[in-house]
Design a protein around this motif. Structure first.
Motif: not given
Length: 241
Positions: A149-153, A159-164
């Motif tokens: 799961y990715l962060p909820v906020e 930010k996580t999506l762009k890192k991936l």
């Protein structure tokens, strides 16, 4: 009285269906042969495990079985006790809620203990939404990572999506992640708005079930597409190039 098992003493990782799918479509007959010879099961949910076992073999006497519950509420200090039957040459089975035990699943903790104690571990064949989504995506299957799961906020999620996405383009590594079904539509909207037009997105939902949906397109093309309603259907999102 418990009869002697006809299978080798081991910890058996028993896959289940990914939804209301016919057993014979996704599970080999050997799995049934194992299941009917196991009397001790480590499960995420006792009720659904009982239902699955009866679906596999109606003649199973549920009252003869011993169930140990393992989920996020289980005190990890008790897990080792679930493997006690192996000391007495009695096989133990692990059943998760969907798919394959120990893959994005608390069963991995049990397997780790079994390995550390020298018990034989036997993974059985069955459906894995993670593997099957990669197979059906057309994205890189030589290198991929499951991120849960990715962060909820929203800010942290973007930010996580762009890192991936950077890993996709810099390392050519397919990135997989999931969301709670009722948030699938919101996740899709966030992905489409946050990522580059040329990045590819695969949405894989309801795998092996009647409503199975696996589709891969660039973000640019997804912006012109309406996603089906997956508010109650487990889905995996994959990004690649």
């Amino acid at each position: 009285m418990e009869t002697e098992s006809k299978i080798e003493t081991a910890l058996y990782l028993i896959p289940v269906t990914l939804g209301e799918t016919e057993i014979t479509r996704v599970l080999p007959s050997y799995n049934r042969d194992v299941i009917v010879n196991v009397k001790h099961f480590i499960v995420e949910n006792i009720r659904s495990a009982r239902r699955f076992l009866k679906k596999v073999e109606k003649s199973i006497d549920i009252d003869e079985l011993t169930f140990y519950e393992l989920n996020r509420h289980t005190d990890r200090k008790f897990i080792a006790e679930y493997l006690e039957p192996l000391k007495n040459n009695k096989p133990v089975g692990i059943i998760s809620e969907a798919g394959c035990p120990a893959i994005a699943d608390p069963g991995a903790d049990v397997v780790a203990i079994a390995q550390s104690r020298g018990y034989k571990v036997v993974p059985l064949v069955g459906p894995s939404s993670i593997i099957m989504s990669v197979m059906g995506s057309g994205l890189n299957g030589q290198s991929f990572a499951f991120n849960g799961y990715l962060p909820v906020e929203d800010g942290q999620k973007i930010k996580t999506l762009k890192k991936l996405e950077n890993k996709v383009w810099n390392e050519d590594q397919t990135q997989l992640f999931i969301e709670t079904p009722y948030r699938n539509a919101k996740m899709f909207e966030t992905i489409v708005s946050a990522l580059r037009p040329q990045t590819k997105l695969c949405v894989a939902a309801g795998i092996t079930c009647p409503q199975e949906y696996i589709k891969t397109m660039t973000i640019a093309k997804w912006k012109q597409e309406k996603l089906p309603d997956f508010a109650k259907i487990p889905a995996i999102f994959l990004i690649g190039k």
